[in-house]
Design a protein around this motif. Structure first.
Motif: not given
Lengths: 92, 92, 92, 92, 92
Positions: D69-85, E9-14
């Motif tokens: 929902t767009p009214d969440m009181p948050v200022d930081a969200t994880i939007v992706g997981i890096v596949d590998d370092e 660049t950074i690759v993020s599949t998930r």
């Protein structure tokens, strides 16, 4: 968000009418989140926090979404109270 | 929010029309909130503050919500005047 | 807001179409507002500023409200030209 | 956005109702993005990240647009997981 | 805005579904704009930039206005490519 301890209060009688009824709490940013850069911030409370509580603070525009009305002129709101310092589990 | 002292003014005749009628106040961030990182900011006033007053400043998008119209091109607005320096109670 | 001096320009032909027609001005943040942390920012102009002018810059979402259209992809806009350096009256 | 490693969690029972059901993850900003200034931030997760994952974090108002929902009181969200370092390819 | 060089660049599949199809570019902030404080940021591209390009990056909520849809969960978007390093004219 950042984590910090409520260490004080500020009284301001002459303020924006929309802020009337809100407590101004001084939050000292928890050293693991402080990286020497945030120091203290002034936040309003939305979950019943008081001096001595370890709290979660939302900053920026999101701070308004934790208030009763979305047009509150605030940029920092306490949105959670950490149950216990041991509940901050951080792998070194 | 941050707390600071109004230490000066700035005059700007050629400015965005929406800013006409607003005073630009220079606010020196109060050392407990300054963590060496904020220094001075320029804010407009919404509560009748003047040079020498200790004030509460809202930063970012919230700054517009303390103005008469929500489309003011400002990122810092004074939203409260601290009654007295002793009203800043911070447990060391 | 912050205060700074326009010290240069940047030319970018391949840019977001909404930015076409806008000058990119390099603003060096005025040392009283710089606290060693802001350095230079790139801003667009809304009041006819040029190199050498001392200007007032609005940052963040407010920067769009000084533009002709509210969906400009900019985070810094010059909203005022300081009449004269002596008009920055700051009590030490 | 910034890149960081999830290094811990925080438990908060008394929190804004809109945050119920969300995990608070402690993210240590990846040293190439840390420039000594961001340290740790508290983020909520939107892609199934867990402790040990290298993640992409969106900050500020955009953090709400990764929530249900767009009214969440948050200022930081994880939007992706890096596949590998090794997928962080940065030319020195 | 800030100016920087695309260095990786950074690759993020998930990742958040809205980010699918976007390249994550690592931008090293150009030393004249870096004041030791911004280091590297992760941005998405809207003008066809690639590794080695000197680019203009918009930060915060404005970053969404350079994307196809205004609800992209991003806080940094490349909005221009600097034609040539010599086009950054800054009076010392």
């Amino acid at each position: 968000m950042v984590v910090g301890k409520v260490v004080g209060t500020i009284v301001s009688t002459r303020k924006d009418p929309k802020l009337i009824g809100n407590k101004f709490l001084v939050v000292d940013i928890y050293e693991k989140f402080d990286n020497g850069n945030k120091g203290k911030i002034l936040a309003i409370d939305s979950v019943g926090a008081g001096v001595g509580d370890l709290v979660i603070v939302t900053l920026g525009s999101a701070a308004r979404f934790a208030c009763d009305t979305p047009d509150m002129p605030v940029d920092a709101t306490i949105v959670g109270i950490v149950d216990d310092e041991k509940d901050i589990r951080i792998n070194s």
